[in-house]
Structures are given as C-alpha cells and as structure tokens.
Design a protein around this motif. Structure first.
Motif, PDB file in Angstrom:
ATOM      1  N   VAL A   1       4.003   4.896  10.622  1.00  0.00           N
ATOM      2  CA  VAL A   1       3.918   5.484   9.280  1.00  0.00           C
ATOM      3  C   VAL A   1       2.520   6.010   8.980  1.00  0.00           C
ATOM      4  CG1 VAL A   1       5.800   4.072   8.374  1.00  0.00           C
ATOM      5  CG2 VAL A   1       3.446   3.228   8.207  1.00  0.00           C
ATOM      6  N   TRP A   2       1.509   5.497   9.687  1.00  0.00           N
ATOM      7  CA  TRP A   2       0.131   5.935   9.468  1.00  0.00           C
ATOM      8  C   TRP A   2      -0.104   7.370   9.938  1.00  0.00           C
ATOM      9  CZ3 TRP A   2      -3.744   3.565   6.798  1.00  0.00           C
ATOM     10  CH2 TRP A   2      -3.485   2.266   6.364  1.00  0.00           C
ATOM     11  N   LEU A   3       0.809   7.895  10.727  1.00  0.00           N
ATOM     12  CA  LEU A   3       0.648   9.257  11.245  1.00  0.00           C
ATOM     13  C   LEU A   3       1.477  10.287  10.496  1.00  0.00           C
ATOM     14  CD1 LEU A   3       0.634   8.398  15.059  1.00  0.00           C
ATOM     15  CD2 LEU A   3      -1.332   8.874  13.578  1.00  0.00           C
ATOM     16  N   THR A   4       2.135   9.862   9.426  1.00  0.00           N
ATOM     17  CA  THR A   4       2.904  10.805   8.632  1.00  0.00           C
ATOM     18  C   THR A   4       1.970  11.652   7.761  1.00  0.00           C
ATOM     19  OG1 THR A   4       3.210   9.135   6.895  1.00  0.00           O
ATOM     20  CG2 THR A   4       4.915   9.296   8.591  1.00  0.00           C
TER      21      THR A   4
ATOM     22  N   LEU B   1      -3.588   5.847  -3.114  1.00  0.00           N
ATOM     23  CA  LEU B   1      -4.246   5.002  -2.124  1.00  0.00           C
ATOM     24  C   LEU B   1      -3.590   5.144  -0.744  1.00  0.00           C
ATOM     25  CD1 LEU B   1      -5.006   1.782  -4.170  1.00  0.00           C
ATOM     26  CD2 LEU B   1      -6.670   3.016  -2.761  1.00  0.00           C
ATOM     27  N   TRP B   2      -2.279   5.282  -0.718  1.00  0.00           N
ATOM     28  CA  TRP B   2      -1.575   5.397   0.563  1.00  0.00           C
ATOM     29  C   TRP B   2      -1.881   6.741   1.219  1.00  0.00           C
ATOM     30  CZ3 TRP B   2      -0.252   3.814   4.859  1.00  0.00           C
ATOM     31  CH2 TRP B   2       0.834   4.260   5.608  1.00  0.00           C
ATOM     32  N   GLY B   3      -1.874   7.811   0.449  1.00  0.00           N
ATOM     33  CA  GLY B   3      -2.246   9.110   1.008  1.00  0.00           C
ATOM     34  C   GLY B   3      -3.688   9.113   1.487  1.00  0.00           C
ATOM     35  N   TYR B   4      -4.572   8.535   0.696  1.00  0.00           N
ATOM     36  CA  TYR B   4      -5.996   8.434   1.041  1.00  0.00           C
ATOM     37  C   TYR B   4      -6.199   7.638   2.336  1.00  0.00           C
ATOM     38  CZ  TYR B   4     -10.615   6.116   0.484  1.00  0.00           C
ATOM     39  OH  TYR B   4     -11.867   5.567   0.659  1.00  0.00           O
TER      40      TYR B   4
ATOM     41  N   TYR C   1      -7.258   7.428   8.183  1.00  0.00           N
ATOM     42  CA  TYR C   1      -6.749   6.958   9.474  1.00  0.00           C
ATOM     43  C   TYR C   1      -6.627   8.107  10.473  1.00  0.00           C
ATOM     44  CZ  TYR C   1      -3.679   4.603  12.840  1.00  0.00           C
ATOM     45  OH  TYR C   1      -3.134   4.068  13.986  1.00  0.00           O
ATOM     46  N   GLN C   2      -6.226   9.276   9.983  1.00  0.00           N
ATOM     47  CA  GLN C   2      -6.024  10.437  10.850  1.00  0.00           C
ATOM     48  C   GLN C   2      -7.301  11.235  11.083  1.00  0.00           C
ATOM     49  OE1 GLN C   2      -2.559  12.617   9.295  1.00  0.00           O
ATOM     50  NE2 GLN C   2      -1.587  10.659   8.821  1.00  0.00           N
TER      51      GLN C   2
ATOM     52  N   LEU D   1       0.834  -1.201   0.000  1.00  0.00           N
ATOM     53  CA  LEU D   1       0.000   0.000   0.000  1.00  0.00           C
ATOM     54  C   LEU D   1       0.870   1.253   0.000  1.00  0.00           C
ATOM     55  CD1 LEU D   1      -2.844   1.282   0.225  1.00  0.00           C
ATOM     56  CD2 LEU D   1      -2.558   1.186   2.723  1.00  0.00           C
ATOM     57  N   THR D   2       1.972   1.229   0.731  1.00  0.00           N
ATOM     58  CA  THR D   2       2.849   2.391   0.830  1.00  0.00           C
ATOM     59  C   THR D   2       3.517   2.741  -0.495  1.00  0.00           C
ATOM     60  OG1 THR D   2       4.645   0.946   1.582  1.00  0.00           O
ATOM     61  CG2 THR D   2       3.328   2.036   3.277  1.00  0.00           C
ATOM     62  N   GLU D   3       3.407   1.856  -1.491  1.00  0.00           N
ATOM     63  CA  GLU D   3       3.989   2.105  -2.806  1.00  0.00           C
ATOM     64  C   GLU D   3       2.968   2.609  -3.826  1.00  0.00           C
ATOM     65  OE1 GLU D   3       7.356  -1.425  -2.242  1.00  0.00           O
ATOM     66  OE2 GLU D   3       5.564  -1.801  -3.467  1.00  0.00           O
TER      67      GLU D   3
END
Length: 325
Positions: free
Chosen positions: A317-320, A270-273, A278-279, A264-266
C-alpha cells in the motif's frame, strides 16, 4: 520506567506498573564537528571530535525509528562513502543490540558481536542503556556519541564538505525558528507520544497519553492540508523526524502500542504525505517492515508476552499513488 531511544532495557520490562512512561534523554554528549570546532548551535561545552571521512562508523538498526532518521539523512546528503554503516538485527536481549545479520554475527568493520562492546571500550561498566543510533570510532572501537537529535543535525551542518552537490537543505535558515517549534511538538507528542501510550503503567497514564497523541495527530492532519511538507514546499529535517514514526504507525503503534483511534491509512493528509516521503529516494529503501515488527513484537515481552509477530499490514500500500504533487 525510564528508557532512551530504542535502547536495551536495564530490567526485564519496559512497563512500570502504575507509572507513566518517562524517556531517559541522557546520552553521550560528544559532537563531531568540522576541525573539532565549537559548534554554532546546541551544546558547546562537550568533547569535540573532528569530521574525517572513514574515521567513524554509524551503527543504526533499521528497526529503530531514532536510528532510521540517521539512515535517511546519510542517504539524502550523500554521505555513504565517508561514513560507513553497521546494521544490527531487529531483536536483542537485555545485554545489547547485536550484529546477527552479519556473517558469524560480527560487524565486519568493528569486529564486535555486541554494540555494548563499543560502549564498554570507552566507558567500562557503562551504566545506561545501549542505544542506537551510535557513532563509533573505527580505529579505537570506542563509541563517540549516541545523542540522536544532534547526530542528524551535525551530519547536515558539520559534514557539509562531503555532501553531494545537490543535497537538500534540511535546515533552511529562514524557517529554522518555526521548524524547531514544529520538531519539538512532533517529538514530545508524536515520536515519544506513541511510546507514552505503549508503555503506560496505568489506565490513567494511558488515557492521558492517548489524548495527547491524537491532539497532535489532528494538528498534523490539518497542517498538511495546505502544504506538501511540514514546512512548505521542500523536505526538511522535520519531515524526516515525523516520517519514521508514521512508517511504523499501522504496523506497530496502532495495535501494539494501543494508538488505535484511527489507522494512518484513515487520515487522508497524513497518509498521502507519508506515502509521498516513502516514495522519495532516501526514505522508503531505509524501511524494513519485517525488522520493525520483529523488534517491537518480540523484544517488548511485557507488552506482547506471546512473542507472536503479525503478518500484516501489506507493505504494497506504500507504493500506491499519493496525490501530493
């Protein structure tokens, strides 16, 4: 094999050699509606129960993506004081989800150790899987419904008298037709698609499932290039349904279910979304990565016979910053 929303298996395995995964979508069809009225949408010729604050308890394990949906919707709509929640632990055996996170392993409201007890109280000898989420009537101790797509739908449409004043419009009328199409594709190709990969019983079934999943993931990546959320500028039920799969993607589905073309991080959009959601209050606090990993890596013994639970990835990483504003 056939299995429902993260349910306990009726045999010792989830993977049936030589066969593709087939999800059992037969659930207890009862609906909880305002004054037990006939609902405007969905199944109508089903047993109806009235919306009543305090009458029911939502049983929803944080490990399960289908149950996770209900926890998010309950928080977003502000239903915490009218619909209590019971939280089973992440692991279980063939019998049932259990309340092993509670003192003495007993749900403090329902007074049961096994969720199966609530199913058996209403349907002695209940023949199907014991699934979460489930809504249980507190006084009788009987399960009311475990039909997860309709649970969140009805929390929005039927419990409106108890929503917080600024609750989001999760089902906007002008977008509903398109949203239904988007949610159908998200369910069949992504929510269920990762399971189709993970529980494939043959190379051919896995290859077909993998290809279907990544066609859909590419479609989502492209869709989110031009809009903040799936339906535009505001969060809807469609986002909740996709988020619970994305939240588990790198921790579980990438490796455990062999959905490993990319992490997902790649996938930038989708990763930004996913981090954006999450935040957002109501989303991230329902996620417990330790419980998620424990459930998949311990319970699915045919997929992970060692029972070893991986230490990563780092949840920080979810809080970046997500850059989706």
């Amino acid at each position: 094999m056939s299995a429902g929303a993260d349910q306990t298996p009726t045999s010792s395995t989830y993977v049936e050699k030589g066969k593709a995964f087939d999800r059992d979508m037969n659930y207890i069809p009862d609906r909880i509606t305002r004054d037990a009225r006939v609902p405007e949408h969905g199944p109508r010729d089903v047993p109806l129960w009235p919306v009543e604050p305090g009458r029911y308890r939502l049983v929803a394990a944080k490990a399960c993506p289908w149950a996770n949906r209900t926890l998010i919707v309950r928080r977003l709509l502000g239903l915490e004081d009218v619909l209590s929640v019971g939280l089973p632990g992440p692991t279980h055996d063939q019998r049932s989800w259990t309340f092993d996170l509670d003192p003495d392993g007993v749900d403090p409201v329902l007074g049961i150790h096994f969720l199966k007890d609530a199913y058996e109280k209403r349907f002695p000898g209940y023949p199907r899987g014991i699934t979460v989420p489930a809504i249980v009537e507190v006084e009788s101790g009987q399960v009311v419904t475990n039909d997860f797509p309709w649970i969140t739908h009805d929390l929005f449409f039927e419990w409106r008298d108890f929503h917080r004043p600024d609750a989001p419009d999760l089902w906007p009328a002008d977008l509903r037709e398109e949203m239904e199409e988007v949610m159908k594709r998200v369910f069949t190709e992504v929510n269920n698609g990762v399971y189709r990969c993970g529980f494939a019983g043959s190379q051919e079934a896995y290859d077909a499932a993998y290809d279907r999943l990544w066609v859909a993931m590419d479609w989502l990546e492209d869709r989110l290039a031009t809009r903040r959320y799936l339906m535009g500028a505001a969060i809807t039920e469609a986002d909740i349904r996709l988020f619970t799969t994305l939240a588990r993607f790198d921790a579980v589905y990438h490796g455990h279910f062999k959905c490993n073309r990319q992490k997902l991080t790649e996938l930038p959009n989708l990763w930004g979304y996913a981090r954006d959601l999450y935040q957002t209050p109501g989303f991230g606090e329902t996620i417990d990565f330790d419980q998620i990993k424990a459930h998949y890596y311990v319970v699915h013994t045919d997929v992970n016979p060692s029972g070893i639970v991986p230490k990563g990835p780092d949840p920080a990483v979810w809080l970046t910053p997500h850059g989706r504003h």
